[in-house]
Design a protein around this motif. Sequence first.
Motif, short mmCIF file in Angstrom:
data_model
loop_
_atom_site.label_atom_id
_atom_site.label_comp_id
_atom_site.label_asym_id
_atom_site.label_seq_id
_atom_site.Cartn_x
_atom_site.Cartn_y
_atom_site.Cartn_z
N SER A 145 0.64 -0.98 -0.04
CA SER A 145 0.01 0.05 -0.04
C SER A 145 0.82 1.30 0.01
CB SER A 145 -1.03 0.06 1.02
OG SER A 145 -1.74 -1.24 1.18
N VAL A 146 1.83 1.35 0.68
CA VAL A 146 2.72 2.42 0.87
C VAL A 146 3.48 2.67 -0.42
CG1 VAL A 146 4.80 3.30 2.02
CG2 VAL A 146 3.13 2.16 3.39
N ASN A 147 4.06 1.61 -1.16
CA ASN A 147 4.56 1.60 -2.47
C ASN A 147 3.66 2.24 -3.37
OD1 ASN A 147 6.69 1.22 -4.40
ND2 ASN A 147 5.97 -0.78 -4.75
N LEU A 148 2.49 1.54 -3.38
CA LEU A 148 1.34 2.30 -4.59
C LEU A 148 1.25 3.78 -4.07
CD1 LEU A 148 -1.27 -0.78 -4.34
CD2 LEU A 148 0.31 -0.09 -6.33
N ALA A 149 0.99 4.12 -3.03
CA ALA A 149 0.59 5.56 -2.90
C ALA A 149 1.85 6.44 -3.24
CB ALA A 149 0.35 5.61 -1.33
N LEU A 150 3.15 6.15 -3.19
CA LEU A 150 4.01 6.86 -3.26
C LEU A 150 4.41 6.91 -4.89
CD1 LEU A 150 6.54 5.78 -0.27
CD2 LEU A 150 5.59 7.99 -0.54
N THR A 151 4.45 5.75 -5.42
CA THR A 151 4.63 5.78 -6.82
C THR A 151 3.74 6.33 -7.65
OG1 THR A 151 3.71 3.62 -6.96
CG2 THR A 151 6.12 3.62 -6.88
N THR A 152 2.29 6.37 -7.14
CA THR A 152 1.27 6.89 -8.00
C THR A 152 1.12 8.57 -7.80
OG1 THR A 152 0.05 4.70 -7.77
CG2 THR A 152 -1.00 6.59 -8.42
N LEU A 153 1.09 8.68 -6.58
CA LEU A 153 1.21 10.25 -6.39
C LEU A 153 2.46 10.80 -5.81
CD1 LEU A 153 -2.41 10.22 -4.48
CD2 LEU A 153 -1.79 10.83 -6.90
N SER A 154 3.50 10.74 -6.33
CA SER A 154 4.81 11.12 -5.85
C SER A 154 4.98 12.58 -5.65
CB SER A 154 5.87 10.54 -6.88
OG SER A 154 5.54 11.10 -8.17
N ASP A 167 2.46 14.75 -4.43
CA ASP A 167 1.42 15.09 -3.36
C ASP A 167 2.20 14.90 -2.15
OD1 ASP A 167 -0.58 15.31 -1.56
OD2 ASP A 167 -2.16 14.58 -2.88
N LEU A 168 2.57 15.90 -1.30
CA LEU A 168 3.33 16.06 -0.17
C LEU A 168 2.48 15.26 1.05
CD1 LEU A 168 5.58 19.14 -0.20
CD2 LEU A 168 6.14 16.89 -1.04
N GLU A 169 1.16 15.65 0.75
CA GLU A 169 0.33 15.20 2.07
C GLU A 169 0.22 13.69 2.02
OE1 GLU A 169 -3.58 16.85 4.31
OE2 GLU A 169 -3.41 17.43 2.28
N VAL A 170 0.02 13.15 0.76
CA VAL A 170 -0.13 11.59 0.81
C VAL A 170 1.28 11.28 1.07
CG1 VAL A 170 -0.28 10.00 -0.95
CG2 VAL A 170 -1.85 11.96 -0.95
#
Length: 1005
Positions: A110-119, A121-124
């Motif tokens: 989940s963390v990897n998906l969030a970082l790679t998809t919304l790189s 977006d500082l809040e994400v």
Amino acid sequence: MPMHLPFTPNHVQLISACYPPNAALLTAGPDYRPNSQELSRMTYYASNRPGKINKLASELEKRVRLDSRKAKAGNIRARSSLLITLATIKALATECRRDLPLLTASLLASVNLALTTLSNDLEVAARAGSVFTAWTTYTDGHLIGVDQSITQDYMSCLQAFTTLGRFGSQDQEVMNRTRLIGLAALTGVVTSEALYHSTQQLKAQVSIFMVALIAPLLLVEVSALDHEVSEVKTQPNSPYLSDFRNRPTMERRATSIHLHVTGQTGPSHRDVANAAMRALSALFEHSNGSQAGVSIQAAIDSLSEIDAWDKPEHCRWFAVRAAEWTQYQYRYGIPTRLVECLVQDQDAPQTTGRHSTLAAMITAVFTSPIPLVNLSTSDIISSLISVILRRVAKDPDDALLPALVETIASLGTHVYYTDQIQDLAGELISRLIVVETNGVLVNGKSDLGRVRAQAVRCLLAGLHSLIHAAEMHDIAKEDGDDGKTVHRAALAESGVTINVEAEGRTPRPDGHVRPSRRSNVSPEVWQDTLSLLCDADYSVRADYSSTLVSYLEREILKLWDCTDVDGVKRIRAIAEGPTRQASINHSVIFGDSTTRLLNALHAHLYVLATSTNLGVATRSHTPSSQRSVNGDTTTDDAKSQGDDTEENAPSRRSIGIPRSRKMSVMQRLLRNIPSKLSSFANVSATLSDYGNMLAILKAVQMNLPIRGLVTGVPMLLALDSALQGETSTDTASVQRVQAIRDVLAQTWLAIGKVWECPGVVEIAQNVRALSSPWVAMWLIFVQAIPENFSSRLPTLPEPSPGTFHTPQEPSAFAFAAAAADDSVRALDCEGLLLALVSCETVQEATSLDRQSLLRKLTASWSAESAFKDETQPPSASPPSSDGLSPLVKVLPALMPLENLSRASLARSTRGVGITDLREALEGRSSLSNTNLRETAPSLSTLEHASTAHGEMHKLAPVRSRASQQRSRFAGPGEVKDVLNKLGIGKVNTGGMLKPSFTSKKAETR
């Protein structure tokens, strides 16, 4: 609450209940938190039913995957849902920390998906970093490297946070905010068990994120970094992230990462550097020796990646701080790995900034006050010498050579055992002699002599700087690290006055200086370097002369000299008691290690002054010599292996070169001296050589007055006698004779001043013919002369420790007609000798009367005999006919009365008794006593000494079993020897001792 379809699984319902209604997702900010009551219900369900954790995690991963895709397309509700989902995952990981492995796969995915998809977006990114930090806080790291999918997701997360940590932008506020998020997550990594569980995985992880920890430091000045370091020590809590607390896993609290509040003063470069510094300090504090080496290797690779070698100050600062942050017992790994990296690049065609900065980093670590225990200084200096020889072989004027000399010198600032400096000096001298004899293998070069000379000069500069740095180390220990740059013991022994009152110090009542905590470089170690005085290259001779003078002034042990409280050296009686006087008399008359060094030194100086051909040809360059000098390990023949054994031997034994080879070098030098010195026109020495010779002779007489007098005066007389046979009127010959006479006059003047002998001073001052009556009248009036008034010789420049200067050029003779008023008259050696031996100070110091002293100083001297005195092995007693020890010889003077205990001094360490007589009668004594053997022994390899020590030993003669049986019955000679030892045989009337017990019956017999 949202409506659920029939037959919806319970875990799905619990997760859905944590979200606000879809209409409220747009107003969920700025916290974007799940419903607290429903979240507690879900976490309670999961903690009590571990079997359901996997289903809960899978469902949350699906939501992250769906919301990430929609949020990337611009769906604001999906972004809000994603943030809430990530907060739910963190809460689940915190409450179910005991069963965290069941949640690990879905959490990292989940963390990897969030970082790679919304790189972007500082809040994400901050929310994903909080989830990741919660996992790093509670994990044990066992799944990393075992489960492939988990390992891939974990490495991908590290790469994403590293990208954030080194993010660059024109907007400094955005750049610093982004970097702080990445550094916060990486701080969780360096304090996690996931990093240190496996060394292999640590290497892979550190190589990814180290660049993000190094880059922020380069944007801040070194002075600001020092301020931040002190702030880290005084304020361990960071304003942007809570530090990791070293508690058991179940008691830890995960870090929450928050964004900088918009509108407030943005984070500066110093704030980012502070965060990076905290992560680096945590990394090195938690590392052992091998892990610290891996970390520093990753840092070096990162510096190369971001091309930071052009900032040597920052690199030196980082190296010192890395050693400081590492645990006390593992700090040695930092400089060791730096040296290994320098060795790996030693064959580079050109010197780059990487080479120079690496050398500066090593020097900075060694010169820092940080203790470095368990450091293998011998291996390090061997590696540095290898780099020096490689660089010299590439280019004699390589820009890295001065930095390498400084690095070798820095090793002397950390002394951990008494013989460390002597061992390091022995290693340097060992390689120095190898280069002197074999040269340096050069590929495609023609100027072999220049390469060899530069290599020798580099090693000499390193040797001198190493000893000087050790001297400074002693000062720091004695003065409490107050930065003093004067060695008190050395200055006091050199005769320099120290004003202790001006420094606010109280002298000791006895006026003595506390000795050094280390062993000085012994004369045995230094002795094999003396041949450099007669090297063919003048730059080598000049550098060695400077190093030798420094060794004589500061390093060699100065016995029998006394220093008063005012710091002025005054020669006194060498002994205060009869036993000590007898022991020192033996050293003065029969010699010790320093005496042998001085004998060899005067022999080399005589060769330098009179030889027609200085230097010897170096050996041909073979593969074995290439390996021995440059450190290669490949070999093709057995001979090369033997040479390698020699060169890697400990420095105490023959300094890596067989004594026979050194003797052959000296024999070749002696052959260059004409049998009859009828002309000095062809002598190879320059005018500067005679100036250097004068400086050495003065240093000997001023620092070793007693032994210098005993060994030096016979050489001065022999050199003056050689001048008497000069018959040539050639200008070159005349000027060389004048230079030698100048050396002799100035040396005698120094002797007269040291011993406060007015007769010697007066004769030595009047050797120059003075045409001006005013000058002569002035000299008679003041009864003194400046030290360099009558000397036309160039002075020896004092080398600067830790630096490698350009080669010195000699001052040649002008070969012009000498003016009559500028000539130096021949010395009145007879008058000088009579004045010297009549001096009470000399007699008192040497404990010799006038006649004995005159015989000692006028003994026949030659360079060959002095060199033989050098090569003789040290013995406990002088050669004598009766075999008695020196202490026994002086006993009649010490104990004039009859004393039965005196006989015990003549006994050997093992007494002779009835057992020896029985063994002699039965023939067994020949088995243990080699002196009683009569038959030729056979050879056996059972007692063959190992060649691992670097010397070739002959097979030890060991008696075979058959010969032992043949000697079962002894001859009458063995029995007679034992009876003589027991005192039953003929009494030795030629000895100085009487039998211990005498009886009338024995006298009647």
